[in-house]
Design a protein around this motif. Structure first.
Motif, mmCIF file in Angstrom:
data_model
loop_
_atom_site.group_PDB
_atom_site.id
_atom_site.type_symbol
_atom_site.label_atom_id
_atom_site.label_comp_id
_atom_site.label_asym_id
_atom_site.label_seq_id
_atom_site.Cartn_x
_atom_site.Cartn_y
_atom_site.Cartn_z
ATOM 1 N N HIS A 257 0.821 -1.217 0.000
ATOM 2 C CA HIS A 257 0.000 0.000 0.000
ATOM 3 C C HIS A 257 0.863 1.279 0.000
ATOM 4 C CE1 HIS A 257 -3.749 2.170 0.712
ATOM 5 N NE2 HIS A 257 -3.161 2.840 1.683
ATOM 6 N N THR A 258 2.138 1.123 0.352
ATOM 7 C CA THR A 258 3.051 2.274 0.418
ATOM 8 C C THR A 258 3.429 2.715 -0.991
ATOM 9 O OG1 THR A 258 3.946 1.470 2.511
ATOM 10 C CG2 THR A 258 5.270 3.085 1.318
ATOM 11 N N ARG A 259 3.322 3.995 -1.250
ATOM 12 C CA ARG A 259 3.678 4.534 -2.567
ATOM 13 C C ARG A 259 5.167 4.370 -2.827
ATOM 14 N NH1 ARG A 259 0.258 9.423 -1.011
ATOM 15 N NH2 ARG A 259 -1.762 8.869 -1.842
ATOM 16 N N LYS A 260 5.503 4.126 -4.075
ATOM 17 C CA LYS A 260 6.900 3.962 -4.462
ATOM 18 C C LYS A 260 7.691 5.219 -4.078
ATOM 19 C CE LYS A 260 9.809 2.603 -8.301
ATOM 20 N NZ LYS A 260 9.883 2.167 -9.674
ATOM 21 N N GLY A 261 8.831 5.005 -3.422
ATOM 22 C CA GLY A 261 9.674 6.110 -2.996
ATOM 23 C C GLY A 261 9.366 6.616 -1.596
ATOM 24 N N ASP A 262 8.193 6.264 -1.036
ATOM 25 C CA ASP A 262 7.831 6.683 0.319
ATOM 26 C C ASP A 262 8.458 5.726 1.338
ATOM 27 O OD1 ASP A 262 6.343 8.753 -0.635
ATOM 28 O OD2 ASP A 262 4.391 7.910 -0.090
ATOM 29 N N VAL A 263 8.650 6.233 2.536
ATOM 30 C CA VAL A 263 9.115 5.398 3.639
ATOM 31 C C VAL A 263 7.949 4.525 4.076
ATOM 32 C CG1 VAL A 263 10.001 5.434 6.005
ATOM 33 C CG2 VAL A 263 10.741 7.162 4.366
ATOM 34 N N GLY A 264 8.228 3.283 4.438
ATOM 35 C CA GLY A 264 7.179 2.376 4.881
ATOM 36 C C GLY A 264 6.562 2.814 6.198
ATOM 37 N N PRO A 265 5.541 2.107 6.644
ATOM 38 C CA PRO A 265 4.829 2.489 7.854
ATOM 39 C C PRO A 265 5.672 2.383 9.131
ATOM 40 C CG PRO A 265 3.987 0.417 7.008
ATOM 41 C CD PRO A 265 4.946 0.940 6.000
ATOM 42 N N VAL A 266 6.715 1.573 9.115
ATOM 43 C CA VAL A 266 7.600 1.445 10.266
ATOM 44 C C VAL A 266 8.950 2.009 9.843
ATOM 45 C CG1 VAL A 266 8.674 -0.133 11.916
ATOM 46 C CG2 VAL A 266 6.358 -0.591 11.067
ATOM 47 N N ASP A 267 9.269 3.199 10.344
ATOM 48 C CA ASP A 267 10.485 3.883 9.897
ATOM 49 C C ASP A 267 11.530 4.007 11.001
ATOM 50 O OD1 ASP A 267 9.145 5.697 11.454
ATOM 51 O OD2 ASP A 267 9.388 7.380 10.083
ATOM 52 N N PHE A 268 11.533 3.040 11.929
ATOM 53 C CA PHE A 268 12.509 3.006 13.007
ATOM 54 C C PHE A 268 12.759 1.548 13.369
ATOM 55 C CE2 PHE A 268 8.433 2.723 14.941
ATOM 56 C CZ PHE A 268 8.589 2.012 16.113
ATOM 57 N N ASP A 269 13.724 1.301 14.213
ATOM 58 C CA ASP A 269 14.042 -0.050 14.664
ATOM 59 C C ASP A 269 13.155 -0.379 15.862
ATOM 60 O OD1 ASP A 269 15.132 -2.343 15.788
ATOM 61 O OD2 ASP A 269 17.202 -1.663 15.627
ATOM 62 N N PRO A 270 12.104 -1.186 15.666
ATOM 63 C CA PRO A 270 11.190 -1.444 16.772
ATOM 64 C C PRO A 270 11.832 -2.242 17.910
ATOM 65 C CG PRO A 270 10.603 -2.784 14.877
ATOM 66 C CD PRO A 270 11.679 -1.846 14.430
ATOM 67 N N VAL A 271 12.867 -2.999 17.622
ATOM 68 C CA VAL A 271 13.527 -3.782 18.660
ATOM 69 C C VAL A 271 14.197 -2.862 19.679
ATOM 70 C CG1 VAL A 271 15.403 -5.431 19.083
ATOM 71 C CG2 VAL A 271 13.808 -5.814 17.207
ATOM 72 N N THR A 272 14.823 -1.798 19.189
ATOM 73 C CA THR A 272 15.486 -0.860 20.103
ATOM 74 C C THR A 272 14.639 0.375 20.366
ATOM 75 O OG1 THR A 272 16.655 0.252 18.298
ATOM 76 C CG2 THR A 272 17.771 -1.607 19.380
ATOM 77 N N ASN A 273 13.496 0.485 19.692
ATOM 78 C CA ASN A 273 12.586 1.621 19.833
ATOM 79 C C ASN A 273 13.332 2.932 19.571
ATOM 80 O OD1 ASN A 273 10.306 3.169 20.378
ATOM 81 N ND2 ASN A 273 10.578 3.071 22.577
ATOM 82 N N SER A 274 14.117 2.952 18.486
ATOM 83 C CA SER A 274 14.940 4.122 18.245
ATOM 84 C C SER A 274 15.346 4.228 16.776
ATOM 85 C CB SER A 274 16.199 4.015 19.108
ATOM 86 O OG SER A 274 17.056 5.096 18.900
#
Length: 171
Positions: free
Chosen positions: A77-94
């Motif tokens: 669903h993410t437009r080409k060239g856009d950042v995906g819905p998760v734009d951080f490292d969820p394991v480190t929350n950072s």
């Protein structure tokens, strides 16, 4: 006289043994998170845990089928060239991983579900204490434990991977 050895033999012959052997190992989610965070903390602790979600094979190894499917749908669903819905490292929350050490606690353990909390200690200590706790919802699928959601907070604002993915489909 019923001895311990004969009791075990009786239980195994009665077919109870295999059922007990298939009972969920409550330590398995703990071992999974310990392995993930041990890897994330290696060196200067700046390697992060993005390896858990870096590609389809990694997602299939660590995440539940439902979460993998939701993530694929959100990525599509993410437009080409856009950042995906998760734009951080969820394991480190950072955005910038920093894991000096960690502690894993089981908050809830059931036969097919578990909730574990990981408390991270960083090298720099510049974030709110609540932002250093990441919770994992696990589900048991086909005899294996898989992560079904990852939750935390950032600057005091709660987040959930599942909610981020679901919300991204609404836009």
């Amino acid at each position: 006289m019923l001895t311990r050895r004969s009791l075990i033999a009786t239980v195994l012959l009665a077919g109870v043994g295999p059922a007990l052997a298939q009972a969920p190992a409550t330590s398995e989610p703990l071992a999974i998170l310990t392995a993930i965070y041990t890897r994330a903390a290696k060196g200067k602790g700046d390697g992060g845990g993005a390896f858990v979600i870096e590609n389809k094979a990694a997602k299939a190894k660590y995440l539940s089928k439902a979460l993998v499917a939701l993530w694929a749908k959100a990525d599509a669903h993410t437009r080409k060239g856009d950042v995906g819905p998760v734009d951080f490292d969820p394991v480190t929350n950072s955005q910038e991983p920093d894991v000096k050490s960690f502690k894993v606690d089981a908050e809830k353990m059931e036969a097919d579900k578990a909730i574990l909390a990981v408390t991270i200690t960083e090298h720099r200590n510049d974030r709110k204490p609540a932002d250093l706790i990441v919770r994992y919802d696990f589900v048991r699928e086909a005899g294996s434990w898989r992560i079904d959601d990852i939750k935390g907070s950032s600057d005091g604002e709660a987040w959930s991977i599942r909610k981020m993915l679901t919300d991204s489909l609404k836009s």
